[in-house]
Write a protein that holds these residues in place. Structure first.
Motif, PDB file in Angstrom:
ATOM      1  N   SER A  87       3.992  25.693   9.487  1.00 20.54           N
ATOM      2  CA  SER A  87       3.036  25.898   8.403  1.00 20.54           C
ATOM      3  C   SER A  87       3.419  24.989   7.245  1.00 20.54           C
ATOM      4  N   TYR A  88       2.801  25.181   6.098  1.00 22.56           N
ATOM      5  CA  TYR A  88       3.091  24.318   4.951  1.00 22.56           C
ATOM      6  C   TYR A  88       2.749  25.059   3.665  1.00 22.56           C
ATOM      7  N   THR A  89       3.307  24.567   2.551  1.00 25.02           N
ATOM      8  CA  THR A  89       2.979  25.179   1.257  1.00 25.02           C
ATOM      9  C   THR A  89       1.536  24.792   0.958  1.00 25.02           C
ATOM     10  N   CYS A  90       0.684  25.816   0.898  1.00 18.84           N
ATOM     11  CA  CYS A  90      -0.754  25.544   0.970  1.00 18.84           C
ATOM     12  C   CYS A  90      -1.430  25.371  -0.388  1.00 18.84           C
ATOM     13  N   PRO A  91      -2.076  24.212  -0.595  1.00 15.80           N
ATOM     14  CA  PRO A  91      -2.801  23.999  -1.848  1.00 15.80           C
ATOM     15  C   PRO A  91      -4.189  24.650  -1.865  1.00 15.80           C
ATOM     16  N   GLY A  92      -4.624  25.168  -0.708  1.00 13.81           N
ATOM     17  CA  GLY A  92      -5.943  25.781  -0.673  1.00 13.81           C
ATOM     18  C   GLY A  92      -6.919  24.960   0.147  1.00 13.81           C
ATOM     19  N   VAL A  93      -8.096  25.516   0.385  1.00 14.27           N
ATOM     20  CA  VAL A  93      -9.133  24.799   1.130  1.00 14.27           C
ATOM     21  C   VAL A  93     -10.434  24.787   0.337  1.00 14.27           C
ATOM     22  N   TYR A  94     -11.248  23.798   0.620  1.00 10.97           N
ATOM     23  CA  TYR A  94     -12.569  23.745   0.004  1.00 10.97           C
ATOM     24  C   TYR A  94     -13.515  24.669   0.752  1.00 10.97           C
ATOM     25  N   PRO A  95     -14.462  25.305   0.030  1.00  2.41           N
ATOM     26  CA  PRO A  95     -15.508  26.049   0.728  1.00  2.41           C
ATOM     27  C   PRO A  95     -16.242  25.111   1.684  1.00  2.41           C
ATOM     28  N   ILE A 101     -11.034  14.373  -1.073  1.00  2.00           N
ATOM     29  CA  ILE A 101      -9.737  14.420  -0.399  1.00  2.00           C
ATOM     30  C   ILE A 101      -8.703  13.704  -1.246  1.00  2.00           C
ATOM     31  N   TYR A 102      -9.055  12.576  -1.841  1.00  2.59           N
ATOM     32  CA  TYR A 102      -8.126  11.838  -2.692  1.00  2.59           C
ATOM     33  C   TYR A 102      -7.726  12.685  -3.898  1.00  2.59           C
ATOM     34  N   GLU A 103      -8.745  13.266  -4.578  1.00  3.27           N
ATOM     35  CA  GLU A 103      -8.486  14.113  -5.760  1.00  3.27           C
ATOM     36  C   GLU A 103      -7.573  15.275  -5.394  1.00  3.27           C
ATOM     37  N   TYR A 104      -7.844  15.860  -4.220  1.00  2.25           N
ATOM     38  CA  TYR A 104      -7.084  17.018  -3.732  1.00  2.25           C
ATOM     39  C   TYR A 104      -5.591  16.701  -3.717  1.00  2.25           C
ATOM     40  N   TRP A 105      -5.224  15.612  -3.055  1.00  2.00           N
ATOM     41  CA  TRP A 105      -3.801  15.287  -2.912  1.00  2.00           C
ATOM     42  C   TRP A 105      -3.174  14.841  -4.226  1.00  2.00           C
ATOM     43  N   GLU A 106      -3.962  14.214  -5.095  1.00  2.05           N
ATOM     44  CA  GLU A 106      -3.418  13.849  -6.410  1.00  2.05           C
ATOM     45  C   GLU A 106      -2.979  15.095  -7.171  1.00  2.05           C
ATOM     46  N   LYS A 145       0.283  16.603  -5.716  1.00  3.82           N
ATOM     47  CA  LYS A 145       1.503  15.876  -6.110  1.00  3.82           C
ATOM     48  C   LYS A 145       1.976  16.324  -7.475  1.00  3.82           C
ATOM     49  N   LYS A 146       1.000  16.711  -8.346  1.00  2.36           N
ATOM     50  CA  LYS A 146       1.357  17.102  -9.711  1.00  2.36           C
ATOM     51  C   LYS A 146       1.572  18.609  -9.837  1.00  2.36           C
ATOM     52  N   PHE A 147       1.658  19.339  -8.719  1.00  2.00           N
ATOM     53  CA  PHE A 147       1.873  20.787  -8.768  1.00  2.00           C
ATOM     54  C   PHE A 147       0.679  21.510  -9.374  1.00  2.00           C
ATOM     55  N   THR A 166       8.388  24.809   7.897  1.00  2.00           N
ATOM     56  CA  THR A 166       7.392  24.662   6.826  1.00  2.00           C
ATOM     57  C   THR A 166       7.441  23.239   6.298  1.00  2.00           C
ATOM     58  N   VAL A 167       6.268  22.627   6.125  1.00  3.32           N
ATOM     59  CA  VAL A 167       6.216  21.307   5.492  1.00  3.32           C
ATOM     60  C   VAL A 167       5.990  21.531   3.998  1.00  3.32           C
ATOM     61  N   SER A 168       6.883  20.972   3.189  1.00  4.69           N
ATOM     62  CA  SER A 168       6.759  21.172   1.747  1.00  4.69           C
ATOM     63  C   SER A 168       5.843  20.108   1.164  1.00  4.69           C
ATOM     64  N   LEU A 169       4.751  20.550   0.503  1.00  7.87           N
ATOM     65  CA  LEU A 169       3.774  19.579  -0.002  1.00  7.87           C
ATOM     66  C   LEU A 169       3.747  19.498  -1.519  1.00  7.87           C
ATOM     67  N   PHE A 170       3.867  20.667  -2.191  1.00 12.85           N
ATOM     68  CA  PHE A 170       3.709  20.673  -3.638  1.00 12.85           C
ATOM     69  C   PHE A 170       4.793  19.883  -4.332  1.00 12.85           C
ATOM     70  N   GLY A 171       4.355  19.005  -5.234  1.00 12.40           N
ATOM     71  CA  GLY A 171       5.292  18.259  -6.061  1.00 12.40           C
ATOM     72  C   GLY A 171       6.179  17.299  -5.295  1.00 12.40           C
ATOM     73  N   GLU A 172       5.912  17.095  -4.006  1.00 12.92           N
ATOM     74  CA  GLU A 172       6.730  16.152  -3.228  1.00 12.92           C
ATOM     75  C   GLU A 172       6.086  14.778  -3.255  1.00 12.92           C
TER      76      GLU A 172
END
Lengths: 142, 363
Positions: free
Chosen positions: B114-122, B134-139, B142-144, B168-174
């Motif tokens: 699994s991974y630290t989840c930023p959420g999903v779009y409706p 998708i670009y905005e999402y990952w930006e 990265k900034k938590f 777990t894949v760590s995504l936030f702030g990485e």
């Protein structure tokens, strides 16, 4: 024209071994109590899906009560414990959604407690008479 | 302090590299993963072919169906026979664990990633102009920060750190453009990861700031819901639009009944019911029983609600079901000190009891 006095209708789910027998004893002993409870006999309070209580409530019951064996005395060992948990969830949901949780009651009444059953019905009827009828009866879009 | 291993690859590619490693070394037979079809949409698939795996999109910010529910359809009658890896969001994984407790799934032979989840779009949001989204999402990740426009229950989710995953894949702030950070949570995860990427080292990973942000969002979301007050009129205004499609029940991971009781003959009102109600109230909605269905669902599954938000997404009448269930579910879960899907060994509270409790509710 004489105005009809509000006479509460209370739906009571009573477990066969304790509460229902207790209610029967109250009747046989000719104890006076108001005829406000519509009894529904279930084999155990644990058999009661809290959805039944909601259905009675939405149907316009002024109060809904469960009568079960005292904790530790359930004929089926733990049915009443489970009933208590489910009842607690139901109460919490009612409180959160602004529905009158005071109209839901859970009583432990043993088979020999005829007078207690009568007392419970008397007190609950009085409480509901003061409160008034369940306003859900006015809601059409249910 | 957590166990970490990493590789110098962009996060989604690094995860896929790891899965390919597991396939090539025969540690797993297949992967349960989010895949793209026809460049038009995403869906879960069971994948063995390496070329297909290379094209998969495990971190794509969309949940077309609750992955835990989909995975449980594979393991309903018997456990999976060969080892597979399953890549699931934390809420999907929690849903799967709840289904195990309900005897609807088995965790045997599955490596959970699994991974630290930023959420999903409706589902409606990702249709137009999705590349910029998708670009905005990952930006934001990265900034938590919480990406805009994700599901309300995602914004308010405090369980973004998976509880029962092996890895777990760590995504936030990485630095997700340059490296993939893997956390091993179990011995099983460590064993599977052996030989993939250098040494496993230990480091402190803090998520306090994100917890704070999410908790604040949850408080905001629920107080917005509470603003208009509660009572029978509010309930009718919220659920009155319901058309009884049972979509919410169909997509809910916890609602596993093939035929919902409320949709069955048992709850079909008879003519006498209508005539009764007519004399009682002067009028009655046809069909009656919609509010009963929703309250019934709260009683049956509210305690296990994992807040995935599928219900609101599929509701054709735009009823905020997931927010209401977040309110009720959290309330019931707090009352019983229960977090759904956190602990395999913890029985669902409506199936257990204490000999002394809730004395304030018994008259």
């Amino acid at each position: 024209m004489k105005e009809e006095k509000f006479s509460p209708k209370i739906v009571g789910f009573l477990c066969n071994w304790c509460a229902y027998t207790g209610a029967d004893l109250a009747g046989v002993s000719r104890i006076k109590f108001p005829p406000s409870v519509i009894p529904i006999r279930v084999m155990c309070s644990g058999r009661i899906d809290p959805v039944y209580l909601v259905k009675a409530f939405l149907g316009g019951a002024d109060a809904v009560m469960i009568g079960g064996c005292h904790p530790g005395d359930c004929h089926y060992k733990q049915g009443n414990y489970l009933a208590r948990r489910r009842f607690a969830l139901l109460k919490r949901i009612f409180e959160n959604l602004g529905l009158d949780a005071d109209r839901l009651k859970l009583y432990w009444i043993s088979a020999s407690e005829g007078p207690k059953f009568a007392k419970v019905v008397r007190e609950l009827t009085e409480e509901i008479e003061i409160k008034g009828g369940n306003r859900i009866k006015e809601e059409i879009f249910i | 302090m957590v166990n970490i291993f990493k590789i110098k690859r962009k996060a989604e590619e690094g995860l896929k590299d790891f899965l390919l490693f597991l396939l090539e070394t025969k540690k797993i037979e297949a992967v349960f993963i989010l895949t793209k079809f026809n460049n038009n949409g995403v869906g879960y698939s069971l994948v063995k072919d390496k070329a297909v795996l290379k094209e998969s999109v495990p971190l794509y910010p969309s949940m077309p169906a609750n992955g835990g529910k989909m995975l449980s359809t594979l393991t309903l009658r018997e456990p999976i026979r060969h080892t597979i890896a399953a890549v699931l969001r934390p809420c999907e994984l929690r849903g799967f664990v709840e289904l195990i407790k309900l005897n609807q799934a088995s965790e045997e032979n599955i490596l959970f990633i699994s991974y630290t989840c930023p959420g999903v779009y409706p589902l409606s949001v990702l249709k137009i102009g999705h590349e910029t989204k998708i670009y905005e999402y990952w930006e934001k990740v990265k900034k938590f920060e919480i990406p805009k426009e994700v599901r309300p229950t995602c914004r308010a989710c405090e369980h973004f750190l998976p509880y029962t995953s092996d890895i777990t894949v760590s995504l936030f702030g990485e630095n997700i453009d340059k490296e993939t950070i893997f956390l091993t949570n179990t011995k099983k995860g460590e064993i599977f990861a052996e030989g993939f990427a250098g040494k496993i080292y230990r480091e402190e990973k803090k998520f306090d700031r994100l917890y704070e942000i999410r908790r604040k969002e949850k408080k905001k979301l629920l107080s917005e819901l509470d603003e208009k007050g509660w009572g029978i009129e509010r309930l009718v205004s919220l659920f009155g639009r319901c058309i009884s499609c049972y979509g919410c029940s169909k997509v809910c991971p916890i609602c596993y009944c093939k035929l919902c009781d409320f949709n069955s003959a048992r709850h079909e009102p008879k003519l006498s019911t209508y005539e009764n109600e007519l004399s009682k109230r002067g009028g009655i909605r046809v069909p009656t029983g919609i509010l009963l269905y929703h309250l019934g669902r709260m009683l049956h599954v509210g305690i296990s609600c994992v807040g995935c938000g599928m219900c609101t997404d599929v509701c054709p009448s735009e009823i905020p079901i997931s927010t209401i269930f977040l309110k009720i579910g959290s309330s019931l879960q707090d009352m019983l000190g229960y977090i759904p899907g956190k602990d395999y060994g913890e029985e669902i509270p409506i199936r257990t009891f204490k000999t002394e409790e809730f004395t304030e509710y018994t008259a």
